[in-house]
Design an enzyme around this catalytic site. Structure first.
Site, PDB file in Angstrom:
ATOM      1  N   ARG A 223       0.856  -1.174   0.000  1.00 27.15           N
ATOM      2  CA  ARG A 223       0.000   0.000   0.000  1.00 27.15           C
ATOM      3  C   ARG A 223       0.897   1.229   0.000  1.00 27.15           C
ATOM      4  O   ARG A 223       1.913   1.264   0.713  1.00 27.15           O
ATOM      5  CB  ARG A 223      -0.906   0.020   1.242  1.00 27.15           C
ATOM      6  CG  ARG A 223      -2.031  -1.006   1.228  1.00 27.15           C
ATOM      7  CD  ARG A 223      -3.079  -0.717   0.149  1.00 27.15           C
ATOM      8  NE  ARG A 223      -4.201  -1.648   0.169  1.00 27.15           N
ATOM      9  CZ  ARG A 223      -4.297  -2.748  -0.586  1.00 27.15           C
ATOM     10  NH1 ARG A 223      -3.337  -3.059  -1.435  1.00 27.15           N
ATOM     11  NH2 ARG A 223      -5.365  -3.511  -0.503  1.00 27.15           N
ATOM     12  N   HIS A 271      -1.242  -0.327  -9.830  1.00 26.82           N
ATOM     13  CA  HIS A 271      -1.841  -1.297  -8.891  1.00 26.82           C
ATOM     14  C   HIS A 271      -2.289  -2.572  -9.631  1.00 26.82           C
ATOM     15  O   HIS A 271      -3.466  -2.927  -9.632  1.00 26.82           O
ATOM     16  CB  HIS A 271      -3.020  -0.661  -8.137  1.00 26.82           C
ATOM     17  CG  HIS A 271      -3.351  -1.366  -6.853  1.00 26.82           C
ATOM     18  ND1 HIS A 271      -3.671  -0.704  -5.688  1.00 26.82           N
ATOM     19  CD2 HIS A 271      -3.408  -2.688  -6.537  1.00 26.82           C
ATOM     20  CE1 HIS A 271      -3.915  -1.589  -4.731  1.00 26.82           C
ATOM     21  NE2 HIS A 271      -3.769  -2.801  -5.230  1.00 26.82           N
TER      22      HIS A 271
HETATM   23  P1  NDP Z   1      -1.042 -11.236   5.411  1.00 25.86           P
HETATM   24  O1  NDP Z   1      -1.990 -10.654   6.399  1.00 25.86           O
HETATM   25  O2  NDP Z   1      -1.093 -12.688   5.127  1.00 25.86           O
HETATM   26  O3  NDP Z   1       0.464 -10.889   5.837  1.00 25.86           O
HETATM   27  C1  NDP Z   1       0.808  -9.673   6.439  1.00 25.86           C
HETATM   28  C2  NDP Z   1       2.231  -9.782   6.975  1.00 25.86           C
HETATM   29  O4  NDP Z   1       2.598  -8.495   7.502  1.00 25.86           O
HETATM   30  C3  NDP Z   1       2.365 -10.783   8.123  1.00 25.86           C
HETATM   31  O5  NDP Z   1       3.577 -11.467   8.021  1.00 25.86           O
HETATM   32  C4  NDP Z   1       2.364  -9.877   9.367  1.00 25.86           C
HETATM   33  O6  NDP Z   1       3.093 -10.401  10.461  1.00 25.86           O
HETATM   34  C5  NDP Z   1       3.086  -8.661   8.824  1.00 25.86           C
HETATM   35  N1  NDP Z   1       2.777  -7.478   9.635  1.00 25.86           N
HETATM   36  C6  NDP Z   1       1.574  -6.879   9.822  1.00 25.86           C
HETATM   37  N2  NDP Z   1       1.689  -5.831  10.662  1.00 25.86           N
HETATM   38  C7  NDP Z   1       2.998  -5.780  11.002  1.00 25.86           C
HETATM   39  C8  NDP Z   1       3.733  -4.928  11.856  1.00 25.86           C
HETATM   40  N3  NDP Z   1       3.156  -3.917  12.539  1.00 25.86           N
HETATM   41  N4  NDP Z   1       5.046  -5.171  12.003  1.00 25.86           N
HETATM   42  C9  NDP Z   1       5.642  -6.190  11.344  1.00 25.86           C
HETATM   43  N5  NDP Z   1       4.988  -7.039  10.510  1.00 25.86           N
HETATM   44  C10 NDP Z   1       3.685  -6.826  10.350  1.00 25.86           C
HETATM   45  O7  NDP Z   1      -1.247 -10.396   4.066  1.00 25.86           O
HETATM   46  P2  NDP Z   1      -0.947 -10.841   2.559  1.00 25.86           P
HETATM   47  O8  NDP Z   1       0.417 -11.408   2.519  1.00 25.86           O
HETATM   48  O9  NDP Z   1      -2.048 -11.639   2.008  1.00 25.86           O
HETATM   49  O10 NDP Z   1      -0.997  -9.415   1.847  1.00 25.86           O
HETATM   50  C11 NDP Z   1      -0.140  -8.366   2.248  1.00 25.86           C
HETATM   51  C12 NDP Z   1      -0.612  -7.044   1.687  1.00 25.86           C
HETATM   52  O11 NDP Z   1      -0.321  -6.964   0.300  1.00 25.86           O
HETATM   53  C13 NDP Z   1      -2.121  -6.793   1.756  1.00 25.86           C
HETATM   54  O12 NDP Z   1      -2.511  -6.353   3.030  1.00 25.86           O
HETATM   55  C14 NDP Z   1      -2.324  -5.751   0.693  1.00 25.86           C
HETATM   56  O13 NDP Z   1      -2.200  -4.468   1.249  1.00 25.86           O
HETATM   57  C15 NDP Z   1      -1.175  -5.983  -0.276  1.00 25.86           C
HETATM   58  N6  NDP Z   1      -1.643  -6.485  -1.577  1.00 25.86           N
HETATM   59  C16 NDP Z   1      -1.412  -5.725  -2.686  1.00 25.86           C
HETATM   60  C17 NDP Z   1      -1.818  -6.177  -3.915  1.00 25.86           C
HETATM   61  C18 NDP Z   1      -1.526  -5.397  -5.144  1.00 25.86           C
HETATM   62  O14 NDP Z   1      -2.050  -5.689  -6.210  1.00 25.86           O
HETATM   63  N7  NDP Z   1      -0.655  -4.417  -5.091  1.00 25.86           N
HETATM   64  C19 NDP Z   1      -2.531  -7.442  -4.071  1.00 25.86           C
HETATM   65  C20 NDP Z   1      -2.679  -8.179  -2.845  1.00 25.86           C
HETATM   66  C21 NDP Z   1      -2.260  -7.705  -1.657  1.00 25.86           C
HETATM   67  P3  NDP Z   1       2.629 -11.768  11.203  1.00 25.86           P
HETATM   68  O15 NDP Z   1       2.869 -12.865  10.183  1.00 25.86           O
HETATM   69  O16 NDP Z   1       3.533 -11.857  12.358  1.00 25.86           O
HETATM   70  O17 NDP Z   1       1.175 -11.592  11.522  1.00 25.86           O
HETATM   71  C1  OXD Z   2      -5.588  -6.499  -2.487  1.00 23.92           C
HETATM   72  C2  OXD Z   2      -5.307  -5.630  -3.616  1.00 23.92           C
HETATM   73  O1  OXD Z   2      -5.425  -6.092  -1.335  1.00 23.92           O
HETATM   74  O2  OXD Z   2      -5.737  -5.930  -4.745  1.00 23.92           O
HETATM   75  O3  OXD Z   2      -5.975  -7.651  -2.735  1.00 23.92           O
HETATM   76  O4  OXD Z   2      -4.616  -4.626  -3.455  1.00 23.92           O
END
Ligand code: NDP
Ligand code: OXD
Length: 308
Positions: A223, A271
């Site tokens: 993001r 995006h």
């Molecule tokens: P998950 O919720 O599976 O993973 C999030 C990760 O971030 C976890 O490892 C979590 O730690 C870590 N995390 C969260 N908060 C913190 C923090 N404060 N400090 C350190 N680590 C933190 O999400 P996804 O992997 O499925 O997706 C990640 C992000 O990718 C989505 O939230 C979205 O914003 C973005 N995205 C973008 C897309 C695009 O097209 N550009 C498409 C899909 C997703 P822990 O494992 O310890 O909980």
């Molecule tokens: C998602 C995205 O969060 O598309 O899945 O950004």
């Protein structure tokens, strides 16, 4: 069973067709044609607050993406309404493709070769050392862990930073705010796959980005608001950072006047790194609805305390 669909302006017909096939016993309707208050389940992308407020009696809300930062009124939603995000649903493969491309483009210096071609220059650059090209991934969840594994398979040193420690074969794990500085100091290409939450907003500011070694590169596919734009630009312009590949922005579409558009060291895409796929998402959501109806647990439930 009543299911409500809202896809924020994009065509909802494909979602409704796929849901009708997967759950023929359900009544599937679009909002606002159907009342939110009658829905058992809702599939939503970027819903307006009044829609979420009216779902207080639903069993679960399915977010049509991985990130739930655009879901308003999380705190107003009753605790017993489950909020479920997409787990992969075809996005990990796309994310791997995108991030591998961005990192290898930098590691194999394709942009330098494009410049050389323009100048008609035949010059074999000395290869960068893979051992020194550590890929550091912020976030090791559903997508971050898969991207980490892909780089391990290619022989890169890989490290991840997450809230809780991870055990991923071949990957060094850093966790929590106390380990962020050492993670950044040993990262050559920083890949951001963190959700946008209270804790991660503006995380990559001048101080954090300056902890990366000179010549480091940023790939942000999570993001835009995790990065402070002006600080990133200042560090690229000062030569501390080599550049960035950005797929996500604080304001989308990226405003026409934003300096990212024409910066020579920034590659940007609108995006698209991992888009939601209707078929895979409906297969996942309909299987979860069947499990919930049978009283079974499902994965991907958002922890509202942490906001992801
Ligand atoms: P998950 O919720 O599976 O993973 C999030 C990760 O971030 C976890 O490892 C979590 O730690 C870590 N995390 C969260 N908060 C913190 C923090 N404060 N400090 C350190 N680590 C933190 O999400 P996804 O992997 O499925 O997706 C990640 C992000 O990718 C989505 O939230 C979205 O914003 C973005 N995205 C973008 C897309 C695009 O097209 N550009 C498409 C899909 C997703 P822990 O494992 O310890 O909980
Ligand atoms: C998602 C995205 O969060 O598309 O899945 O950004």
């Amino acid at each position: 069973m009543k299911i409500l669909v809202h896809t924020a302006g994009s065509d909802s017909a494909a979602w409704i067709d796929a849901l009708n096939q997967a759950l023929p016993e359900a009544g599937i309707d679009r909002w606002p044609a159907a009342r939110a208050a009658d829905a058992d389940y809702a599939l939503l992308w970027k819903p307006p607050p009044e829609l979420v407020r009216d779902l207080a009696h639903a069993k679960a809300i399915f977010n049509l993406g991985a990130g739930v930062d655009s879901m308003p009124e999380l705190s107003a939603l009753p605790r017993d309404v489950l909020l479920v995000r997409l787990d992969d649903a075809g996005m990990a493969e796309q994310m791997i493709e995108y991030v591998l491309h961005a990192v290898i483009r930098r590691y194999r210096e394709f942009d330098a070769y494009v410049d050389q071609q323009r100048e008609g220059l035949w010059h074999q650059r000395s290869r960068l050392s893979k051992n020194e090209f550590t890929v550091g991934i912020l976030g090791a969840g559903v997508l971050g862990a898969e991207v980490a594994r892909a780089f391990v398979r290619l022989g890169f040193p890989v490290q991840v930073w997450s809230r809780t420690p991870k055990a991923i074969s071949g990957v060094t794990s850093f966790a929590g705010p106390q380990e962020l500085d050492s993670f950044l100091a040993s990262t050559r290409v920083l890949v951001c796959l963190l959700p946008l939450t209270r804790e991660t907003k503006d995380l990559l500011d001048q101080v954090r980005l300056a902890r990366l070694p000179r010549g480091a590169y940023l790939v942000n596919v999570a993001r835009g608001a995790v990065v402070v734009d002006a600080d990133l630009l200042a560090l690229i312009d000062s030569g501390h950072l080599e550049g960035a590949t950005l797929d996500v922005f604080r304001d989308e579409p990226l405003p026409k006047a934003h300096p990212f558009w024409h910066h020579p060291r920034i590659v940007l895409t609108p995006h698209v790194s991992a888009v939601t796929r209707v078929e895979a998402s409906v297969a996942q959501i309909s299987a979860k609805i069947r499990r919930l109806e049978a009283g079974l647990p499902v994965t991907g439930i958002v922890d509202r305390r942490h906001g992801y």
